[in-house]
Scaffold this motif. Structure first.
Motif, short mmCIF file in Angstrom:
data_model
loop_
_atom_site.label_atom_id
_atom_site.label_comp_id
_atom_site.label_asym_id
_atom_site.label_seq_id
_atom_site.Cartn_x
_atom_site.Cartn_y
_atom_site.Cartn_z
N THR A 1 18.49 13.71 -9.37
CA THR A 1 18.42 12.84 -8.20
C THR A 1 17.05 12.17 -8.11
OG1 THR A 1 17.72 14.72 -6.80
CG2 THR A 1 20.08 14.18 -6.86
N ILE A 2 17.05 10.97 -7.50
CA ILE A 2 15.81 10.26 -7.21
C ILE A 2 15.79 9.88 -5.74
CG2 ILE A 2 15.37 9.33 -9.53
CD1 ILE A 2 16.75 6.72 -8.63
N GLY A 3 14.63 9.98 -5.11
CA GLY A 3 14.49 9.58 -3.72
C GLY A 3 14.38 8.07 -3.60
N HIS A 4 15.11 7.48 -2.66
CA HIS A 4 15.09 6.02 -2.52
C HIS A 4 14.23 5.54 -1.35
CE1 HIS A 4 17.99 6.71 0.70
NE2 HIS A 4 18.84 7.27 -0.15
N GLY A 5 13.81 6.43 -0.47
CA GLY A 5 12.89 6.06 0.59
C GLY A 5 13.50 5.44 1.82
N LEU A 6 14.81 5.18 1.81
CA LEU A 6 15.48 4.62 2.98
C LEU A 6 15.96 5.75 3.89
CD1 LEU A 6 17.55 1.87 1.14
CD2 LEU A 6 15.45 1.54 2.47
N SER A 7 16.39 5.40 5.09
CA SER A 7 16.84 6.42 6.05
C SER A 7 18.36 6.47 6.17
CB SER A 7 16.21 6.15 7.42
OG SER A 7 16.50 4.85 7.87
N SER B 1 0.81 -1.22 0.00
CA SER B 1 0.00 0.00 0.00
C SER B 1 0.84 1.27 0.00
CB SER B 1 -0.92 0.00 1.22
OG SER B 1 -0.15 -0.05 2.42
N ALA B 2 2.16 1.13 0.06
CA ALA B 2 3.05 2.30 0.17
C ALA B 2 4.05 2.32 -0.98
CB ALA B 2 3.77 2.28 1.52
N THR B 3 3.56 2.48 -2.19
CA THR B 3 4.43 2.48 -3.38
C THR B 3 4.24 3.75 -4.21
OG1 THR B 3 2.76 1.24 -4.63
CG2 THR B 3 4.47 -0.03 -3.53
N ALA B 4 3.89 4.83 -3.54
CA ALA B 4 3.64 6.08 -4.26
C ALA B 4 4.93 6.69 -4.79
CB ALA B 4 2.93 7.07 -3.34
N SER B 5 4.81 7.67 -5.66
CA SER B 5 5.96 8.40 -6.17
C SER B 5 6.71 9.07 -5.03
CB SER B 5 5.49 9.46 -7.17
OG SER B 5 6.54 10.35 -7.51
N ASN B 6 8.04 8.99 -5.08
CA ASN B 6 8.89 9.70 -4.12
C ASN B 6 9.29 11.02 -4.77
OD1 ASN B 6 11.39 10.61 -2.79
ND2 ASN B 6 11.21 8.72 -1.62
N SER C 1 15.08 15.49 -7.66
CA SER C 1 14.67 16.36 -8.77
C SER C 1 13.81 15.62 -9.79
CB SER C 1 15.91 16.93 -9.46
OG SER C 1 16.70 15.90 -10.04
N ILE C 2 13.89 14.28 -9.80
CA ILE C 2 13.01 13.46 -10.61
C ILE C 2 11.99 12.80 -9.68
CG2 ILE C 2 12.83 11.40 -12.08
CD1 ILE C 2 15.63 11.93 -13.08
N ASN C 3 10.72 13.04 -9.89
CA ASN C 3 9.69 12.34 -9.13
C ASN C 3 9.64 10.90 -9.62
OD1 ASN C 3 9.07 14.73 -7.83
ND2 ASN C 3 7.32 15.18 -9.14
N THR C 4 9.82 9.95 -8.74
CA THR C 4 9.84 8.56 -9.17
C THR C 4 8.44 8.12 -9.61
OG1 THR C 4 9.38 7.58 -6.99
CG2 THR C 4 11.69 8.08 -7.52
N VAL C 5 8.39 7.11 -10.46
CA VAL C 5 7.11 6.51 -10.83
C VAL C 5 6.53 5.80 -9.61
CG1 VAL C 5 5.97 4.80 -12.31
CG2 VAL C 5 7.84 6.23 -13.23
N ALA C 6 7.38 5.07 -8.90
CA ALA C 6 6.98 4.37 -7.67
C ALA C 6 8.23 4.04 -6.87
CB ALA C 6 6.20 3.10 -7.99
N THR C 7 8.08 4.03 -5.55
CA THR C 7 9.18 3.66 -4.66
C THR C 7 8.63 2.79 -3.55
OG1 THR C 7 10.39 5.71 -5.11
CG2 THR C 7 10.99 4.50 -3.13
N SER C 8 9.31 1.69 -3.27
CA SER C 8 8.91 0.79 -2.20
C SER C 8 10.13 0.53 -1.33
CB SER C 8 8.36 -0.53 -2.77
OG SER C 8 7.95 -1.40 -1.75
N ALA C 9 10.09 0.97 -0.08
CA ALA C 9 11.28 0.92 0.77
C ALA C 9 10.99 0.25 2.10
CB ALA C 9 11.80 2.33 1.02
N ASN C 10 11.92 -0.58 2.55
CA ASN C 10 11.87 -1.24 3.85
C ASN C 10 13.03 -0.71 4.68
OD1 ASN C 10 11.96 -2.99 6.05
ND2 ASN C 10 11.39 -4.78 4.85
#
Length: 262
Positions: A107-113, A70-75, A79-88
């Motif tokens: 740059t692309i967001g990877h969703g990790l910390s 349920s958490a695969t939205a664009s990050n 500077s590039i909005n991702t199509v989808a990102t799924s991060a654990n």
């Protein structure tokens, strides 16, 4: 990640839920993503190998859990909005789907910390795209290719001379990671104490070899020589339940379990 361990050699199958498990890429080839609903299917927590795989052969199946379905939205962090990102963030693994813009420093967001320590990017809709690899020991100025034995490549085009940060991956304007309008997938990991680890070591040509203390017993392990052409040697606990662990496969070729590879 699926690979046969017996019988005649078959390709590697890398599937992910962002693109759909009816599609795959192979780490041993630069070919575009292939659609095939008969490799693998899933229902809830059950996975089933399909008719594309050969009856009577043994297969290794390795599964990495990314984020919630349920958490695969664009990050939108980069500077590039991702199509989808799924991060654990617990296991340090993420999947990122994005569309390139051929701009160095994008740059692309990877969703990790935590900053990624190992990742590769692959074009989904192109048949000649390398699997460009970042490794923490090489930094943002060098790269490897998952589908070849080649030594480290000193071109800085892939990562724009910049290592990933705790929030984004920096891309070059080059073909391997950021060609305009091309769809890419990035598989992304960082080490987690007691669970996973990424690093480097210097070989010594001794039968006892160097000691690499990861702090835990590994379930899956791979290594790649970077000074000269060497295979991506892959070991796992299933094929090597006791020492010595000499049954290996290679991400860059289709060879089945072999104790004599290099």
């Amino acid at each position: 990640i699926i690979k046969n361990t017996s019988g005649s050699a078959e390709k590697w199958y890398w599937l992910n839920s962002l693109r759909g498990v009816n599609k795959y890429i192979s780490s041993d080839a630069t070919t575009a993503e292939t659609t095939d609903a008969n490799v693998y299917s899933r229902s809830g927590t059950t996975g089933t190998l399909g008719s594309t795989l050969t009856s009577g052969k043994s297969y290794l199946v390795e599964i990495h859990k990314a984020g919630l379905a349920s958490a695969t939205a664009s990050n939108t962090t980069g500077s590039i909005n991702t199509v989808a990102t799924s991060a654990n963030t617990l296991s340090g693994f993420a999947l990122v789907e994005y569309t390139g813009n051929e701009t160095g420093g994008a740059t692309i967001g990877h969703g990790l910390s935590v900053a990624p320590e190992f990742l590769f990017c692959k074009q989904m809709n192109a048949s000649d795209g390398n699997l460009d690899v970042f490794h923490v020991s090489l930094g943002g100025t060098k790269r490897l290719f998952l589908q070849t034995t080649a030594a480290v490549n000193t071109s800085s085009a892939a990562w724009n001379n910049t290592a990933p940060s705790s929030s984004v991956i920096t891309l070059g304007g080059g073909y391997g990671t950021n060609k305009n309008t091309v769809t890419y997938m990035a598989y992304v990991w960082h080490g987690v104490d007691g669970y996973s680890s990424f690093g480097s070591y210097e070989g010594n040509s001794s039968t006892s070899g160097p000691m690499i203390n990861t702090g835990f017993a590994y379930g899956s392990y791979f290594s790649k020589g970077i000074d000269a052409a060497r295979d991506w040697a892959v070991y796992n606990h299933i094929a090597n339940p006791i020492n010595p662990a000499d049954n290996e496969m290679c991400y860059n070729n289709t060879t089945i379990l072999d104790g004599a590879l290099n």
